[in-house]
Design a protein around this motif. Structure first.
Motif, mmCIF file in Angstrom:
data_model
loop_
_atom_site.group_PDB
_atom_site.id
_atom_site.type_symbol
_atom_site.label_atom_id
_atom_site.label_comp_id
_atom_site.label_asym_id
_atom_site.label_seq_id
_atom_site.Cartn_x
_atom_site.Cartn_y
_atom_site.Cartn_z
ATOM 1 N N LEU A 4 0.712 -1.196 0.079
ATOM 2 C CA LEU A 4 0.028 0.097 -0.018
ATOM 3 C C LEU A 4 0.747 1.174 0.085
ATOM 4 O O LEU A 4 0.471 2.401 -0.722
ATOM 5 C CB LEU A 4 -0.924 -0.011 1.396
ATOM 6 N N ALA A 5 2.071 1.315 0.571
ATOM 7 C CA ALA A 5 2.813 2.476 0.771
ATOM 8 C C ALA A 5 3.671 2.662 -0.681
ATOM 9 O O ALA A 5 4.158 3.674 -0.931
ATOM 10 C CB ALA A 5 3.942 2.054 1.751
ATOM 11 N N THR A 6 3.577 1.704 -1.587
ATOM 12 C CA THR A 6 3.907 1.980 -3.020
ATOM 13 C C THR A 6 3.013 2.420 -3.922
ATOM 14 O O THR A 6 3.403 2.796 -4.989
ATOM 15 C CB THR A 6 4.990 0.797 -3.367
ATOM 16 N N LEU A 7 1.823 2.150 -3.428
ATOM 17 C CA LEU A 7 0.669 2.535 -4.769
ATOM 18 C C LEU A 7 0.699 3.954 -5.145
ATOM 19 O O LEU A 7 0.383 4.213 -6.240
ATOM 20 C CB LEU A 7 -0.759 2.148 -3.830
ATOM 21 N N THR A 21 -2.624 21.740 -2.158
ATOM 22 C CA THR A 21 -1.577 21.398 -3.073
ATOM 23 C C THR A 21 -0.560 20.481 -2.266
ATOM 24 O O THR A 21 -0.009 19.424 -2.812
ATOM 25 C CB THR A 21 -0.803 22.655 -3.658
ATOM 26 N N LEU A 22 0.050 20.917 -1.253
ATOM 27 C CA LEU A 22 0.866 20.507 -0.428
ATOM 28 C C LEU A 22 0.539 19.166 -0.051
ATOM 29 O O LEU A 22 1.200 17.930 0.040
ATOM 30 C CB LEU A 22 1.211 21.147 1.045
ATOM 31 N N PHE A 23 -0.902 18.683 0.603
ATOM 32 C CA PHE A 23 -1.344 17.483 0.629
ATOM 33 C C PHE A 23 -1.179 16.506 -0.357
ATOM 34 O O PHE A 23 -0.814 15.387 -0.323
ATOM 35 C CB PHE A 23 -2.670 17.569 1.218
ATOM 36 N N VAL A 24 -1.559 16.927 -1.528
ATOM 37 C CA VAL A 24 -1.351 16.153 -2.994
ATOM 38 C C VAL A 24 -0.107 15.777 -3.157
ATOM 39 O O VAL A 24 0.089 14.576 -3.495
ATOM 40 C CB VAL A 24 -2.245 16.881 -3.890
ATOM 41 N N LEU A 25 0.850 16.560 -3.052
ATOM 42 C CA LEU A 25 2.161 16.325 -3.387
ATOM 43 C C LEU A 25 2.737 15.136 -2.222
ATOM 44 O O LEU A 25 3.557 14.574 -2.654
ATOM 45 C CB LEU A 25 3.180 17.628 -3.220
ATOM 46 N N ILE A 26 2.533 15.612 -1.036
ATOM 47 C CA ILE A 26 2.970 14.650 0.038
ATOM 48 C C ILE A 26 2.346 13.252 -0.160
ATOM 49 O O ILE A 26 3.093 12.087 0.086
ATOM 50 C CB ILE A 26 2.714 15.157 1.375
ATOM 51 N N ALA A 27 0.989 13.464 -0.383
ATOM 52 C CA ALA A 27 0.265 12.007 -0.641
ATOM 53 C C ALA A 27 0.907 11.126 -1.939
ATOM 54 O O ALA A 27 0.681 9.833 -1.827
ATOM 55 C CB ALA A 27 -1.034 12.119 -0.993
ATOM 56 N N GLN A 28 1.566 11.771 -2.842
ATOM 57 C CA GLN A 28 2.113 11.001 -3.948
ATOM 58 C C GLN A 28 3.833 10.845 -3.632
ATOM 59 O O GLN A 28 4.256 9.642 -4.002
ATOM 60 C CB GLN A 28 2.042 11.857 -5.189
ATOM 61 N N PHE A 78 -5.487 4.930 3.489
ATOM 62 C CA PHE A 78 -6.759 5.013 2.963
ATOM 63 C C PHE A 78 -7.030 6.544 2.508
ATOM 64 O O PHE A 78 -7.387 6.933 1.624
ATOM 65 C CB PHE A 78 -7.724 4.573 3.844
ATOM 66 N N VAL A 79 -6.338 7.367 3.394
ATOM 67 C CA VAL A 79 -6.550 8.956 2.941
ATOM 68 C C VAL A 79 -6.073 9.498 1.884
ATOM 69 O O VAL A 79 -6.334 10.315 1.368
ATOM 70 C CB VAL A 79 -6.197 9.617 4.468
ATOM 71 N N THR A 80 -4.672 8.869 1.747
ATOM 72 C CA THR A 80 -3.813 9.351 0.666
ATOM 73 C C THR A 80 -3.908 8.447 -0.493
ATOM 74 O O THR A 80 -3.545 9.025 -1.656
ATOM 75 C CB THR A 80 -2.325 9.287 1.099
ATOM 76 N N THR A 81 -4.514 7.382 -0.674
ATOM 77 C CA THR A 81 -4.506 6.297 -1.734
ATOM 78 C C THR A 81 -5.818 6.008 -2.473
ATOM 79 O O THR A 81 -6.355 6.180 -3.078
ATOM 80 C CB THR A 81 -3.507 5.333 -1.692
ATOM 81 N N LEU A 82 -6.261 5.068 -1.283
ATOM 82 C CA LEU A 82 -7.782 4.618 -1.443
ATOM 83 C C LEU A 82 -8.609 5.278 -1.529
ATOM 84 O O LEU A 82 -9.529 5.012 -2.333
ATOM 85 C CB LEU A 82 -7.712 3.398 -0.489
ATOM 86 N N GLY A 83 -8.730 6.192 -0.442
ATOM 87 C CA GLY A 83 -10.091 6.889 -0.459
ATOM 88 C C GLY A 83 -10.041 7.953 -1.763
ATOM 89 O O GLY A 83 -11.196 8.274 -2.503
ATOM 90 N N PRO A 84 -8.876 8.505 -2.200
ATOM 91 C CA PRO A 84 -9.129 9.523 -3.290
ATOM 92 C C PRO A 84 -9.525 8.668 -4.740
ATOM 93 O O PRO A 84 -10.349 9.078 -5.491
ATOM 94 C CB PRO A 84 -7.547 9.865 -3.675
ATOM 95 N N ILE A 85 -9.156 7.303 -4.883
ATOM 96 C CA ILE A 85 -9.524 6.387 -6.005
ATOM 97 C C ILE A 85 -11.161 6.284 -5.825
ATOM 98 O O ILE A 85 -11.654 6.352 -6.721
ATOM 99 C CB ILE A 85 -9.122 5.127 -5.999
ATOM 100 N N LEU A 86 -11.315 6.005 -4.791
ATOM 101 C CA LEU A 86 -13.041 5.843 -4.272
ATOM 102 C C LEU A 86 -13.708 7.045 -4.932
ATOM 103 O O LEU A 86 -14.836 7.043 -5.310
ATOM 104 C CB LEU A 86 -13.205 5.095 -2.930
ATOM 105 N N LEU A 87 -13.126 8.130 -4.327
ATOM 106 C CA LEU A 87 -13.748 9.644 -4.537
ATOM 107 C C LEU A 87 -14.004 9.644 -6.181
ATOM 108 O O LEU A 87 -15.045 10.151 -6.590
ATOM 109 C CB LEU A 87 -13.072 10.752 -3.851
ATOM 110 N N LEU A 88 -13.044 9.486 -6.549
ATOM 111 C CA LEU A 88 -12.824 9.710 -8.263
ATOM 112 C C LEU A 88 -13.954 8.863 -8.922
ATOM 113 O O LEU A 88 -14.699 9.293 -9.699
ATOM 114 C CB LEU A 88 -11.473 9.207 -8.657
#
Length: 561
Positions: free
Chosen positions: A94-97, A144-151, A303-313
């Motif tokens: 999950l940390a590499t997703l 923007t900072l959240f998005v960059l850190i999440a990636q 979930f907050v940085t990877t799985l959640g955004p995918i579900l929202l999209l």
């Protein structure tokens, strides 16, 4: 004689590297020499708005991303590699997703949740629930900072986890036996021993953040927050190309300077050595009652940085209203016919000829770039792993790595300068898939070369030597021995290059034209024009392609020939 053949192979690799990397960079520098654009950008009345405020925002985002990625990525690396946390393997995957999720996907997911009425059009889910997000939460530096850190925390995780995996556990075990508390062990032993990896990961996260175009463009422009990358794009788009090229040079310098500082901090630091001639033995720290709380914390971050955004999209691509993401789902935005009473007459993405064309071009570009990059990467790997020819071999090494230091938006500008209008017998390539392919191939070279080196290095030299002694030519040995033995690793590398191409926005943003549409740019354009559902649907398609290709690459890497 081996030397003439080695010289010929080196030159075969060096020429395309010069054309793809060195020449575009020199051309962009040549365009600005003696130009008034330097004074306009640096010291004129326009410079504050044109350069210094965007530079300040860029540095804030870069440093914030480096620190945030270091904290989260380092935490995951320690948890997965050094402790007895439950579900360690799952957490590692999950940390590499985030590697396979483009930053504009996470930005669109954030917008689907927090978008307010500032820019008009549909609002986000929270607004539908009665909470109108303030501007600082919906737009600007914080999201923007959240998005960059999440990636980019995945980048730090990968680097630090590899360092921790090679750490000898004797020192940690001895400290535990002496009664040292876990905090003292972590801060006094583990942290100093992996300092090189921490610095390397933070430097790479900083460089990636300052060059990112998608996140600040989607999250910052509605409130007029500019970074160097978005300002560069704007200058070239409105016809002030020379000012844009100066900003591109500044962006390259900022990115390279931080990486250089990181490298300088590591030079000569022998005290960081953790690998010796003695066998290493890994030691996992006992977490006790903290095992499950820490595991749940890590899962929540994923979930907050990877799985959640995918579900929202996915939900946002099916919901007619952005303020009600989980009700009245419809496939209209996917397969619906044009209806003047729905989405301003826009047909679903699979009925839109422009989007279907973009899908075909994107897939074709991904395959072509992956093949070209891997072929050049293998040849460069053969040059770098065989007998060296002083200056030429080192030049190949430096040029093949250089694109990693260059922001994608600046790289796209450099290709416009050199190959956009044409020179001499070379026709202008602007608006053609070939220009997109060349720029993306150049940007993919560092990864392709490193993959090629790792794969070729696994082939025993005596196999090639035996074939050479029987009279087999280099071409024959390459086709009959090297490529078949390295095929699985090379295919996996090609698939990962393919993923990077499909999700790239920074490079293609400047090279895109209506005749050469690609999915990432169309997603960005739809989002900018207020067609959020269509942008989300296109992004889900990109994610599906990326996940499938990445999974296949991991499967091939994990299997042994």
């Amino acid at each position: 004689m081996i030397l003439p053949k080695r010289l010929g192979l080196t030159l075969v690799v060096l020429v395309p590297l010069i054309l793809l990397v060195a020449a575009p960079l020199l051309s962009i520098l040549g365009q600005t020499l003696g130009s008034a654009a330097w004074s306009d950008v640096l010291v004129s009345r326009l410079s504050r708005n044109l350069t210094w405020e965007p530079l300040g925002n860029t540095m804030i985002l870069g440093l914030g991303t480096a620190i945030g990625s270091l904290l989260i990525g380092g935490f995951f690396a320690w948890l997965v590699v050094m402790t007895d946390v439950p579900l360690a393997r799952t957490l590692g995957v999950l940390a590499t997703l985030p590697f396979m999720i483009p930053s504009f996907a996470t930005a669109l997911a954030w917008s689907s949740l927090f978008r307010n009425s500032r820019t008009g059009g549909s609002t986000g889910m929270l607004a539908g629930l009665g909470f109108d997000s303030p501007d600082w939460l919906a737009w600007g530096l914080l999201p923007t900072l959240f998005v960059l850190i999440a990636q980019y925390y995945a980048l730090v995780f990968t680097v630090v986890a590899a360092a921790l995996a090679s750490l000898n556990g004797d020192a940690v075990e001895a400290a535990e036996m002496s009664g040292a508390p876990r905090r003292r062990i972590l801060l006094g032993i583990v942290l100093p021993m992996v300092t090189p990896a921490l610095l390397a990961g933070a430097s790479l996260a900083f460089a990636a953040a300052v060059s990112n175009f998608a996140a600040p463009a989607l999250m910052g422009l509605p409130v007029r927050m500019q970074t160097l990358s978005t300002r560069l794009f704007g200058m070239i788009e409105i016809g002030q190309a020379e000012r844009g090229y100066v900003l591109a040079i500044l962006l390259i310098l900022v990115s390279a300077a931080l990486l250089g500082v990181g490298n300088r901090l590591l030079v000569g630091r022998r005290s960081f050595a953790t690998i010796s001639g003695k066998g290493a033995r890994r030691h996992r720290m006992k977490l006790g009652r903290a095992r499950w709380p820490l595991c749940c914390t890590a899962l929540a971050i994923c979930f907050v940085t990877t799985l959640g955004p995918i579900l929202l999209l996915v939900a946002a691509s099916l919901a007619p209203q952005g303020s009600a993401l989980f009700s009245d789902w419809t496939l209209q935005f996917w397969t619906g016919a044009a209806d003047p009473d729905f989405a301003r007459g826009q047909a679903g993405i699979f009925r839109n000829p422009q989007i279907v064309k973009a899908l075909v071009i994107t897939l074709g570009l991904g395959v072509a770039v992956a093949v070209a990059a891997v072929i050049l990467g293998v040849l460069a790997a053969l040059v770098l792993t065989g007998p060296r020819i002083r200056v030429l071999t080192e030049t190949v090494n430096q040029l093949s790595f250089l694109p990693m230091l260059l922001p994608g938006i600046a790289f796209g500008a450099a290709f416009i300068v050199l190959y956009g209008a044409g020179f001499g017998p070379v026709p202008g390539l602007y608006g053609t898939p070939l220009l997109l392919g060349l720029a993306l191939t150049a940007a993919s070279l560092p990864f392709a070369v490193q993959t090629g080196r790792a794969t070729v290095a696994q082939i025993a030299g005596d196999i090639d030597e035996a074939a050479r002694m029987t009279g087999a030519s280099f071409q024959r040995r390459l086709v009959a021995i090297t490529l078949p033995l390295a095929s699985r690793g090379l295919i996996a590398g090609a698939l990962l290059v393919f993923v990077n191409v499909v999700g790239d926005l920074a490079i293609v943003a400047l090279l895109y034209t209506p005749d050469t549409p690609v999915l990432s740019v169309l997603s960005y354009r739809y989002a900018s024009d207020g067609f959020q559902q269509f942008a989300n649907a296109i992004t889900v398609v990109i994610l599906a392609i990326s996940v499938a290709a990445t999974a296949l690459a991991q499967l091939l890497k994990g299997r042994r020939p």
